[in-house]
Design a protein around this motif. Structure first.
Motif, mmCIF file in Angstrom:
data_model
loop_
_atom_site.group_PDB
_atom_site.id
_atom_site.type_symbol
_atom_site.label_atom_id
_atom_site.label_comp_id
_atom_site.label_asym_id
_atom_site.label_seq_id
_atom_site.Cartn_x
_atom_site.Cartn_y
_atom_site.Cartn_z
ATOM 1 N N UNK A 216 -32.940 -14.982 -25.827
ATOM 2 C CA UNK A 216 -33.036 -15.590 -27.347
ATOM 3 C C UNK A 216 -32.591 -14.889 -28.102
ATOM 4 N N UNK A 217 -32.631 -13.209 -27.902
ATOM 5 C CA UNK A 217 -32.098 -12.285 -28.562
ATOM 6 C C UNK A 217 -30.478 -12.700 -28.447
ATOM 7 N N UNK A 218 -30.136 -13.147 -27.459
ATOM 8 C CA UNK A 218 -28.426 -13.229 -27.342
ATOM 9 C C UNK A 218 -28.261 -14.407 -28.155
ATOM 10 N N UNK A 219 -29.174 -15.284 -28.244
ATOM 11 C CA UNK A 219 -28.738 -16.571 -29.068
ATOM 12 C C UNK A 219 -28.622 -16.096 -30.685
ATOM 13 N N UNK A 220 -29.834 -15.449 -30.985
ATOM 14 C CA UNK A 220 -29.693 -14.898 -32.268
ATOM 15 C C UNK A 220 -28.427 -14.339 -32.823
ATOM 16 N N UNK A 221 -28.053 -13.512 -31.855
ATOM 17 C CA UNK A 221 -26.779 -12.889 -31.987
ATOM 18 C C UNK A 221 -25.477 -13.589 -32.095
ATOM 19 N N UNK A 222 -25.494 -14.532 -31.247
ATOM 20 C CA UNK A 222 -24.471 -15.475 -31.319
ATOM 21 C C UNK A 222 -24.535 -16.428 -32.642
ATOM 22 N N UNK A 223 -25.754 -16.616 -33.067
ATOM 23 C CA UNK A 223 -25.910 -17.588 -34.243
ATOM 24 C C UNK A 223 -25.245 -16.540 -35.522
ATOM 25 N N UNK A 224 -25.635 -15.274 -35.538
ATOM 26 C CA UNK A 224 -25.203 -14.401 -36.594
ATOM 27 C C UNK A 224 -23.835 -13.944 -36.433
ATOM 28 N N UNK A 225 -23.405 -14.017 -35.405
ATOM 29 C CA UNK A 225 -21.950 -13.732 -35.521
ATOM 30 C C UNK A 225 -21.049 -14.824 -35.889
ATOM 31 N N UNK A 226 -21.404 -15.931 -35.595
ATOM 32 C CA UNK A 226 -20.683 -17.166 -36.018
ATOM 33 C C UNK A 226 -20.901 -17.515 -37.472
ATOM 34 N N UNK A 227 -22.001 -16.866 -38.117
ATOM 35 C CA UNK A 227 -22.038 -17.037 -39.527
ATOM 36 C C UNK A 227 -21.307 -16.147 -40.295
ATOM 37 N N UNK A 228 -21.023 -14.971 -39.537
ATOM 38 C CA UNK A 228 -20.483 -13.766 -40.218
ATOM 39 C C UNK A 228 -18.698 -14.291 -40.266
ATOM 40 N N UNK A 229 -18.329 -14.811 -38.984
ATOM 41 C CA UNK A 229 -17.132 -15.068 -38.957
ATOM 42 C C UNK A 229 -16.633 -16.252 -40.066
ATOM 43 N N UNK A 230 -17.604 -17.323 -40.486
ATOM 44 C CA UNK A 230 -17.421 -18.425 -41.135
ATOM 45 C C UNK A 230 -17.560 -17.624 -42.523
ATOM 46 N N UNK A 231 -17.887 -16.438 -42.802
ATOM 47 C CA UNK A 231 -18.061 -16.042 -44.247
ATOM 48 C C UNK A 231 -19.193 -16.552 -44.835
ATOM 49 N N UNK A 232 -20.044 -16.989 -44.300
ATOM 50 C CA UNK A 232 -21.483 -17.364 -45.125
ATOM 51 C C UNK A 232 -22.196 -16.361 -45.703
ATOM 52 N N UNK A 233 -22.881 -16.714 -46.944
ATOM 53 C CA UNK A 233 -23.511 -15.761 -47.686
ATOM 54 C C UNK A 233 -24.671 -15.103 -46.830
ATOM 55 N N UNK A 234 -24.555 -13.875 -46.895
ATOM 56 C CA UNK A 234 -25.800 -13.155 -46.384
ATOM 57 C C UNK A 234 -27.062 -13.466 -46.382
ATOM 58 N N UNK A 235 -27.331 -14.143 -47.816
ATOM 59 C CA UNK A 235 -28.916 -14.706 -47.810
ATOM 60 C C UNK A 235 -28.955 -15.803 -46.916
ATOM 61 N N UNK A 236 -27.994 -16.803 -46.627
ATOM 62 C CA UNK A 236 -27.981 -17.880 -45.904
ATOM 63 C C UNK A 236 -28.119 -17.307 -44.332
ATOM 64 N N UNK A 237 -27.188 -16.339 -44.067
ATOM 65 C CA UNK A 237 -27.364 -15.699 -42.586
ATOM 66 C C UNK A 237 -28.781 -15.305 -42.356
ATOM 67 N N UNK A 238 -29.485 -14.825 -43.374
ATOM 68 C CA UNK A 238 -30.697 -13.986 -43.276
ATOM 69 C C UNK A 238 -31.849 -15.294 -42.866
ATOM 70 N N UNK A 239 -31.516 -16.289 -43.537
ATOM 71 C CA UNK A 239 -32.215 -17.582 -43.703
ATOM 72 C C UNK A 239 -32.273 -18.238 -42.087
ATOM 73 N N UNK A 240 -31.160 -18.144 -41.643
ATOM 74 C CA UNK A 240 -30.752 -18.715 -40.368
ATOM 75 C C UNK A 240 -31.432 -17.878 -39.100
ATOM 76 N N UNK A 241 -31.358 -16.553 -39.325
ATOM 77 C CA UNK A 241 -31.784 -15.849 -38.214
ATOM 78 C C UNK A 241 -33.442 -15.790 -38.447
ATOM 79 N N UNK A 242 -34.010 -15.798 -39.517
ATOM 80 C CA UNK A 242 -35.412 -15.733 -39.550
ATOM 81 C C UNK A 242 -36.213 -16.663 -38.814
#
Length: 262
Positions: A216-242
């Motif tokens: 689950x930690x690795x899946x969280x990490x993958x989700x965050x990395x893909x969001x970073x790569x696509x330039x998503x707003x940090x607020x949206x990244x936080x919402x996804x990872x929450x």
């Protein structure tokens, strides 16, 4: 050793010893070295037959992890990824190259380096998903080995009891010696069932739980990395990872990017 593992072992073994004491059994009656040799040696021998030598060499590490591995820090990883998203948003992905080199987690380091190198998002996802799958298969071997030990122990205990009864029947001319030998014979069964249900099977369950949490930690990490790569707003990244965090941590993560950006 984490609190749950230590407390569980103490409660289980303590309950067994307390029951023996309440029933008036002397602790010396529970000591049977030949039975211990058969249970431990026989179970290990059967496990050696069942697995490759390369896997068996990792058995001490698996047992150590079951007892002492730290809990994955989901909230800490989520905050780390949100901070990386903020930095990438301000300075670009290339600014994360030094961060990638300094990561302690090889999975996060590899994923972040792929992102910095400009790898296509679909390729990043496939590579990291393959990493997770391969890692999980390697970790499952540990569960299987410890589970196998737990499965063989009761059988070895029965074998020990049979050997003890054979010895007891050889003393049928002396009822007192025969009764004592029978009592000793059943200690082997106690050892086998005890090791299986108080030690090995619970540790196998612990390894499974740790593997699922780490995945689950690795899946969280993958989700965050893909969001970073696509330039998503940090607020949206936080919402996804929450979504990966306990309820008590979610609101804190959602608020932090706002404070940092202010």
């Amino acid at each position: 050793m984490d609190l749950a593992t230590g407390l569980g072992l103490i409660l289980g073994i303590g309950a067994l010893l307390m029951t023996a004491m309440l029933e008036g059994t002397h602790f010396s009656a529970l000591v049977n070295i030949p039975a211990l040799v058969l249970i431990v040696g026989g179970s290990l021998g059967a496990t050696v037959v069942s697995f490759a030598v390369s896997d068996l060499l990792r058995l001490p590490r698996f047992l150590w992890d079951a007892l002492f591995a730290p809990e994955p820090k989901f909230a800490e990883r989520a905050r780390q990824l949100v901070e990386l998203a903020q930095k990438a948003r301000r300075e670009g992905l290339l600014a994360l190259e030094e961060d990638a080199k300094s990561m302690d987690d090889p999975f996060l380091q590899k994923g972040l380096q792929l992102v910095v190198d400009g790898t296509e998002p679909e390729v990043v996802k496939r590579v990291l998903e393959s990493e997770i799958a391969a890692w999980e298969e390697r970790e499952k071997v540990g569960e299987q080995m410890v589970m196998a030990l737990g499965g063989y122990c009761p059988t070895m205990g029965i074998m020990g009891a049979v050997l003890g009864l054979m010895h007891a029947l050889g003393q049928s001319d002396d009822p007192k010696k025969m009764a004592k030998a029978i009592a000793v014979a059943f200690v082997a069964t106690l050892y086998g069932v005890g090791f299986a249900n108080l030690v090995f099977l619970p540790l196998a369950g612990k390894l499974k739980m740790q593997r699922e949490k780490r995945r689950l930690l690795y899946e969280l990490t993958l989700e965050g990395l893909l969001a970073i790569q696509t330039g998503e707003n940090p607020r949206l990244v936080a919402e996804k990872l929450a979504a990966y965090l306990p309820e008590s941590e979610r609101s804190k993560l959602a608020e932090e990017p706002v404070r940092v950006a202010a």
